[in-house]
Each structure stands twice: as C-alpha cells, then as structure tokens.
Write a protein that holds these residues in place. Sequence first.
Motif, mmCIF file in Angstrom:
data_model
loop_
_atom_site.group_PDB
_atom_site.id
_atom_site.type_symbol
_atom_site.label_atom_id
_atom_site.label_comp_id
_atom_site.label_asym_id
_atom_site.label_seq_id
_atom_site.Cartn_x
_atom_site.Cartn_y
_atom_site.Cartn_z
ATOM 1 N N GLN A 179 17.017 19.642 -45.004
ATOM 2 C CA GLN A 179 17.142 19.290 -43.590
ATOM 3 C C GLN A 179 18.535 19.537 -43.029
ATOM 4 O OE1 GLN A 179 14.662 15.500 -42.542
ATOM 5 N NE2 GLN A 179 15.481 15.208 -44.585
ATOM 6 N N THR A 180 19.525 19.606 -43.920
ATOM 7 C CA THR A 180 20.905 19.686 -43.435
ATOM 8 C C THR A 180 21.558 21.025 -43.777
ATOM 9 O OG1 THR A 180 21.691 18.590 -45.465
ATOM 10 C CG2 THR A 180 21.248 17.183 -43.582
ATOM 11 N N ILE A 208 8.863 16.694 -38.914
ATOM 12 C CA ILE A 208 9.324 15.527 -38.139
ATOM 13 C C ILE A 208 9.094 15.786 -36.644
ATOM 14 C CG2 ILE A 208 11.367 14.201 -37.472
ATOM 15 C CD1 ILE A 208 12.358 14.667 -40.403
ATOM 16 N N TYR A 252 28.039 15.424 -50.662
ATOM 17 C CA TYR A 252 28.213 14.785 -49.351
ATOM 18 C C TYR A 252 27.985 13.274 -49.456
ATOM 19 C CZ TYR A 252 27.062 13.269 -44.626
ATOM 20 O OH TYR A 252 27.005 12.569 -43.449
ATOM 21 N N ILE A 268 8.889 10.032 -42.184
ATOM 22 C CA ILE A 268 9.511 10.400 -43.455
ATOM 23 C C ILE A 268 8.884 9.688 -44.654
ATOM 24 C CG2 ILE A 268 11.400 8.729 -43.350
ATOM 25 C CD1 ILE A 268 11.663 12.394 -44.606
ATOM 26 N N GLY A 293 20.678 13.922 -34.489
ATOM 27 C CA GLY A 293 20.102 14.174 -35.805
ATOM 28 C C GLY A 293 19.098 13.141 -36.255
ATOM 29 N N THR A 294 18.645 12.296 -35.322
ATOM 30 C CA THR A 294 17.774 11.175 -35.680
ATOM 31 C C THR A 294 16.598 11.108 -34.707
ATOM 32 O OG1 THR A 294 19.721 9.965 -36.423
ATOM 33 C CG2 THR A 294 17.722 8.673 -36.075
ATOM 34 N N THR A 295 15.390 11.096 -35.256
ATOM 35 C CA THR A 295 14.194 10.915 -34.430
ATOM 36 C C THR A 295 13.691 9.499 -34.628
ATOM 37 O OG1 THR A 295 13.595 13.242 -34.713
ATOM 38 C CG2 THR A 295 11.858 11.751 -33.982
ATOM 39 N N LEU A 298 12.086 19.536 -41.106
ATOM 40 C CA LEU A 298 12.471 19.229 -39.715
ATOM 41 C C LEU A 298 11.313 19.534 -38.762
ATOM 42 C CD1 LEU A 298 16.164 20.559 -39.564
ATOM 43 C CD2 LEU A 298 15.416 18.179 -39.727
ATOM 44 N N PHE A 317 24.475 18.494 -51.116
ATOM 45 C CA PHE A 317 24.021 17.252 -50.485
ATOM 46 C C PHE A 317 24.470 16.035 -51.304
ATOM 47 C CE2 PHE A 317 20.907 13.938 -49.430
ATOM 48 C CZ PHE A 317 21.000 13.944 -48.044
ATOM 49 N N GLY A 351 16.897 16.096 -48.405
ATOM 50 C CA GLY A 351 18.108 15.969 -47.589
ATOM 51 C C GLY A 351 18.810 17.306 -47.426
ATOM 52 N N VAL A 387 14.576 13.082 -52.944
ATOM 53 C CA VAL A 387 15.092 12.870 -51.588
ATOM 54 C C VAL A 387 16.409 13.620 -51.361
ATOM 55 C CG1 VAL A 387 13.877 10.756 -50.927
ATOM 56 C CG2 VAL A 387 15.974 10.586 -52.265
ATOM 57 N N GLN A 388 17.112 13.977 -52.452
ATOM 58 C CA GLN A 388 18.307 14.825 -52.283
ATOM 59 C C GLN A 388 17.892 16.268 -51.965
ATOM 60 O OE1 GLN A 388 18.517 12.709 -55.430
ATOM 61 N NE2 GLN A 388 19.065 11.284 -53.805
ATOM 62 N N GLN A 447 18.522 15.853 -39.212
ATOM 63 C CA GLN A 447 19.786 16.555 -39.479
ATOM 64 C C GLN A 447 20.871 15.579 -39.921
ATOM 65 O OE1 GLN A 447 17.916 16.785 -36.746
ATOM 66 N NE2 GLN A 447 17.643 18.910 -36.086
ATOM 67 N N ARG A 448 20.663 14.296 -39.664
ATOM 68 C CA ARG A 448 21.656 13.291 -40.074
ATOM 69 C C ARG A 448 21.315 12.696 -41.458
ATOM 70 N NH1 ARG A 448 24.011 7.739 -37.511
ATOM 71 N NH2 ARG A 448 21.858 7.053 -37.800
#
Lengths: 119, 283
Positions: A103-104, A76, A114, A82, A15-17, A73, A111, A100, A96-97, B201-202
């Motif tokens: 993206q999720t 990215i 979470y 970002i 989940g991280t680029t 996504l 979010f 977020g 940013v929420q 996604q994270r």
Amino acid sequence: MADMPAFDYHIDIPGTTIFDGKQAMKGYALNKMCYSFNKAENREAFKADEEAFMEKYGLNDQQKQAIRDRNVLGLIEAGGNIYYLAKFAGIFGLSVQDVGGLQTGRSTEEFKDYLKSQA
Amino acid sequence: MAKILGGITTSHIPAVGNAIQKELYDDPYWKPFFDGYPKVHKWIQDNKPDYVINIYNDHGLGFFLDRMPTFAIGAAHEYKNEDEGWGLPSLDPFPGAPELSWHIIESMVADEFDITSCQELPVDHGFVVPMQLFWPGAPHHPDMPKTVPISANTVQHPIPTLKRALDFGRSLRKALLSFPEKDAKIVVLGTGGLSHQLDGQRAGFINKEFDQYCLENIVHNPDELTKISRMELVEKAGAQGTEFLMWMMMRGALGDDVTEITRNYHIPISNTAAGTLLLECAA
C-alpha cells in the motif's frame, strides 16, 4: 450518498479511509466474500475458480478488477474493510507487513524498517 | 459480594499467537515484548482470580457487517476459538460463566446500557492472545478463570466515544460488585492498541508521543482522555489504534483508586506499538 458535513467523521486524514456507513454499503458484497474466507472450504473454492466465486457474491466490476489485480488500495477504494481484506491476503500467505508495503510502495523489508524508525 | 482485583491491558496482535506457539520468548525481536509479562504472571499467581472479563474487539470472526453490535456480551457455557482465515491451529474452547454474564447483562441494561447478548460467540485473536499471554497454556492453565467476553465495535464507524467506553466500564463495575457470589475475585482485561494503522497509504503509522500521553493519563486521570474525539483518535492513534477504547472500558471498571504494578511499551511488534499495563484496585 450525499456527504453529511455536520458529522464528526467528515474530516480528512491523509492516507486514511474512514470505514463508515457509506463505505460499508459500497463494499458489502466484497466484504461478505472476504468474511466467507474464515472457512477453509471457501478459500479452496475461491482458489479453484476466482471468477465464479466473485460472481456468486455479487461483486461489482470495480471490486472484481481490484481482486484480480491484488490491488489493496483499490479494494479499500471499492469499499473493502481491512479486517476482512486481511482474510483475502491470508489466502496468499501475505503478512500485514507485506500488505503495508504493497500500500505504501515499499518492499516488505523497507516497510519493517519504517515501523522500527518510529520507536 | 464479588471483588474486582484489578485490570490488565495488552496488545493482541495475531503474530503474538504464532510467537508463543514457536516459543520465541528470547528471540531478539520478541524479547522486549515478552519481558513485559513476568510481573503480570506473578500478580495473577498471587491473586488467583476466579473470573476474567475479557474486553476485546472482534475482527470479523464473531460478527459480520450484516449485524454489528456496538457492545456485545457473551453469555455462553464456552467460547470456541475458530479459524480466522489464516488456517492457524485453533485453541480448545474457553470455559464461560453464564450466570455472571446474565448478571452483568441484567445490571447494565437496567443501568440503561443497551447490550447485545450472545449465546454463541466464536472468539478471535483479540480474545485469545491476551489469555495466552497472561495464563500460559490457556485454556489449560491450572488457574484458568472462567470468562465473560465483551466485544465493542471498532470495525465500522460510528464507533463508541471514549466517554461512552469509560462510562461502560463504570456501569460494568457496578454490575460486577453486585454479583452475589461470596468472595468471587474478578480481573478485567482491556485488549488491543496501542497506535497502529493497517490500511491505506498511511499504513505503518505509529505515534509514540500520543501513546505515552494515553498511558500516563489512563492510570489516574482517565476522564481527561474523554476529551479526545473519535476522529482525533483515528488521526493520532491510527485507524486501528481506536482499539484504545477497550482500555477505557477496562479502566472504568476499576474505580478511582488504583496502583500501577507494571507497565511495558515497545515499538514495533508486527505493525503495532505494543503496550501492557497492570493496575491493582485498592483493597
């Protein structure tokens, strides 16, 4: 560009680029356009004619489509960073929420819940 | 000779600027965050620093990817806060201290740190929000010190290692202590962090356990933290949690002997685990 497996940065974090030189080269035009959004006049010019503005900055088809789709996504994946994409999101008043959540696959409220759940 | 009074760290989330503008200090969401600052205000009032070294990371206002310095030091008479793209009202310029800037640059380059000097440097929330938190009303607080901004690259990998960040701070310490202004009092800020991730996604990832480990060790055992690789930092602190490098730079500038005055930690503020720490240097 070939991968360079000997380097520290070549590890997989789900989940991280990692925004490294490879991504920076790929996303240069896209990030340059988003950097221009620091100035209100450029935000207005983009809103007035998105296609012409993207053309001026030389975005490729993948980047243009992700911009049209407001696909974070996808942006990215197309080399977006970002910190610059946040300026693009700002044009639409997204927090940013909100970003977020987009993206999720969560609503903004989900979010936020979470985030709180990790306290 | 100059004296380093101590160091203060804080998260620098853009939403904090908005909360300050709206005076949400007692709002249930914000109170646990703002409660971390009165002890800092008292310490600043008691000590009245003349200069503030503000170590932050630019987020795409002062620098673009065309030229990305790993370590940049401001050397301007003033630093303008400009629109970052969100149309928020900008603060008035912050007064610089170019004579101290050039002293630091001379000293650190002689000490083999390769510095980018900046005679113009627009400053973003990473610089401005901590100033507002520590000196309410900044830059118009009556005791507002003159400032030197230092920005480290966390936008684009490769970013500096944790060891390099700590070593940078140690070299900065030598520079500050040799500043020839008699009895000049200096405070060093490290801004950003703690764990957070904005992208992918994270997005939304926060890691309390890792943050607590960092907070514990940075006080008396910062060298332990240099064992963390950069990829491990991304993995455990989140993609933007790499801003912890600023805390390491600040810590290096304080020397070995410090006393913890106050600490605060709260999840979440915006997408971030917010941390504040005030360390006082031995007299």
